[in-house]
Design a protein around this motif. Sequence first.
Motif, PDB file in Angstrom:
ATOM      1  N   GLN A 244      72.270  20.835 -86.170  1.00 37.84           N
ATOM      2  CA  GLN A 244      72.438  21.785 -87.587  1.00 37.84           C
ATOM      3  C   GLN A 244      72.337  23.150 -87.239  1.00 37.84           C
ATOM      4  O   GLN A 244      71.230  23.378 -86.445  1.00 37.84           O
ATOM      5  N   LEU A 245      73.147  24.087 -87.512  1.00 37.11           N
ATOM      6  CA  LEU A 245      73.061  25.533 -87.075  1.00 37.11           C
ATOM      7  C   LEU A 245      71.857  25.979 -87.598  1.00 37.11           C
ATOM      8  O   LEU A 245      71.143  26.827 -86.791  1.00 37.11           O
ATOM      9  N   TYR A 246      71.521  25.891 -88.946  1.00 38.45           N
ATOM     10  CA  TYR A 246      70.371  26.576 -89.500  1.00 38.45           C
ATOM     11  C   TYR A 246      68.934  25.988 -88.678  1.00 38.45           C
ATOM     12  O   TYR A 246      68.045  26.832 -88.446  1.00 38.45           O
TER      13      TYR A 246
ATOM     14  N   VAL B 298      69.023  27.882 -85.334  1.00 41.01           N
ATOM     15  CA  VAL B 298      68.762  29.271 -85.427  1.00 41.01           C
ATOM     16  C   VAL B 298      67.226  29.523 -85.846  1.00 41.01           C
ATOM     17  O   VAL B 298      66.535  30.188 -84.995  1.00 41.01           O
ATOM     18  N   LEU B 299      66.709  28.572 -86.701  1.00 37.07           N
ATOM     19  CA  LEU B 299      65.345  28.570 -86.986  1.00 37.07           C
ATOM     20  C   LEU B 299      64.532  28.439 -85.962  1.00 37.07           C
ATOM     21  O   LEU B 299      63.461  29.331 -85.611  1.00 37.07           O
ATOM     22  N   VAL B 300      64.671  27.627 -85.105  1.00 38.18           N
ATOM     23  CA  VAL B 300      64.105  27.074 -83.853  1.00 38.18           C
ATOM     24  C   VAL B 300      64.032  28.332 -82.831  1.00 38.18           C
ATOM     25  O   VAL B 300      62.875  28.932 -82.302  1.00 38.18           O
ATOM     26  N   ALA B 301      65.394  28.936 -82.804  1.00 39.13           N
ATOM     27  CA  ALA B 301      65.367  30.255 -81.648  1.00 39.13           C
ATOM     28  C   ALA B 301      64.644  31.355 -82.148  1.00 39.13           C
ATOM     29  O   ALA B 301      64.022  32.235 -81.579  1.00 39.13           O
ATOM     30  N   VAL B 302      64.401  31.573 -83.604  1.00 41.73           N
ATOM     31  CA  VAL B 302      63.623  32.781 -83.923  1.00 41.73           C
ATOM     32  C   VAL B 302      62.320  32.470 -83.875  1.00 41.73           C
ATOM     33  O   VAL B 302      61.669  33.463 -83.257  1.00 41.73           O
ATOM     34  N   VAL B 303      61.918  31.142 -84.201  1.00 38.34           N
ATOM     35  CA  VAL B 303      60.309  31.068 -83.834  1.00 38.34           C
ATOM     36  C   VAL B 303      60.049  31.042 -82.107  1.00 38.34           C
ATOM     37  O   VAL B 303      58.983  31.799 -82.047  1.00 38.34           O
ATOM     38  N   ILE B 304      60.877  30.685 -81.463  1.00 38.68           N
ATOM     39  CA  ILE B 304      60.638  30.867 -80.017  1.00 38.68           C
ATOM     40  C   ILE B 304      60.551  32.358 -79.595  1.00 38.68           C
ATOM     41  O   ILE B 304      59.851  32.623 -78.830  1.00 38.68           O
ATOM     42  N   GLY B 305      61.500  33.161 -80.305  1.00 34.74           N
ATOM     43  CA  GLY B 305      61.539  34.584 -80.060  1.00 34.74           C
ATOM     44  C   GLY B 305      60.496  35.272 -80.394  1.00 34.74           C
ATOM     45  O   GLY B 305      59.676  36.287 -79.471  1.00 34.74           O
TER      46      GLY B 305
ATOM     47  N   LEU C  39      69.624  32.544 -92.028  1.00 34.22           N
ATOM     48  CA  LEU C  39      69.017  32.505 -91.007  1.00 34.22           C
ATOM     49  C   LEU C  39      69.519  33.170 -89.924  1.00 34.22           C
ATOM     50  O   LEU C  39      68.722  33.876 -89.092  1.00 34.22           O
ATOM     51  N   ILE C  40      70.861  33.332 -89.707  1.00 37.84           N
ATOM     52  CA  ILE C  40      71.550  34.125 -88.634  1.00 37.84           C
ATOM     53  C   ILE C  40      71.126  35.525 -88.896  1.00 37.84           C
ATOM     54  O   ILE C  40      70.798  36.380 -88.001  1.00 37.84           O
TER      55      ILE C  40
END
Length: 429
Positions: free
Chosen positions: A20-22, A25-32, A273-274
């Motif tokens: 799922q895209l959201y 994106v949510l995981v990527a934001v947390v990792i960032g 989220l994007i």
Amino acid sequence: MPDTTAHLPPATPRKPFYRQLYVQVLVAVVIGVILGYLSPRYAVAMKPLGDAFISLIRMVIGPIIFCTVVTGIAGMRDMRKVGRVGGKALLYFEVISTVALFFGLVAGHVFHPGTGFDVDPSTLKSGEIGNLVAQGHNIESIQFVLSIIPTTFVNAFAKGDVLSILLVSVLFGCALAAIGERGKPVYDVIEAGAQVFFKIVHYITGVSSIGAFGAMAFTIGKYGVVSLVPLMELIGSFYVVCILFVVLILGIVARIAGFSIIRFCGYIRDELLIVLGTSSSEVVLAPLMRKMEDLGCPKETVGLVVPTGYSFNLDGTNIYLTMAILFIAQALNIDLTLQQQITVAIVGMLTSKGASGVAGAALVMLASTLSVVPVVPVAGMVLILGIHRFLGTGLAMTNLVGNGVAAIVVCAWERELDRTKLDAVLSRR
């Protein structure tokens, strides 16, 4: 019983949660965020990933606005309807934008985010904001209005200025509708071109998690979490005010239009989220338009209302302008009279029309507004430069929700909204 599923988009197999895209994106934001906190030097180096993603999206924004606005106007055929829809959209934009400005003013007095800073105006260094002030002065002048008119047809797309592209698109769409059947081949080409550009956006959106990771890692690595502590009250109060505006003001508007604002926000969670990761609502312009069509809004109306809203319906930007000015005034122990505050609101309503979906444009709008209220020094902007990126994320998300709601409201006002489809899509889990 009537079949309520007849007008729904075709069902697609449900993806695993990790696809799922959201979720991505949510995981990527947390990792960032984690990388920015643990290794700021490497996090800052991730900036090109976010910049590349935003550049890819902005590359196709101009053609998409042109194709959707032209097909929207030409598809209506009746020019009186074009004027009616455009007039209703602009009326709605102005009413809600004005409410947002005064909502921000009231919130600034309730939360008092700048009280207690006791900054001496003479200690402020304005060297960092010289360029912003210059751009702000340009906005005040007649040159800003003239700059909307491109030197050539193609120059509007070369500059990437949303207002210039809108002007060209409206003129082209009106001319295409006026010549009737002779313009049908041109209409078909532009409509097919829109599908191609939407497909390109689909490809780019597939890597939005990488862009969100790069942008968030850079933001945390550059400014740091610790440096935000003194200004957390302003950040926290701004987000609270944006949430209250969405839930209360847009929630009331949504209820009158016949839908739930909470369910609507859940429906556009991918886009939200994007924007959270990139701090720009422009990157989800095309996906938002597609989702509005899937929700039961006619393509022609969506193609006219949503792109226009990106320049004229900036609720989050308006809240930001008024709260930021009050914060600076309170931090410098400057008491603004009621007349000065009303002046701020009126000027903010005008200057916000020059801001598109990119968060950085709000700083220029702030410089322009402050230059009209000389009692608050423009140099005071230096107090919020370090946290603007975080405020910009909130205003961009608010702008996104506001433009989605606007599209539904105008369609409902025109009695074109497919309510069966709207209810069925929003009630899906």
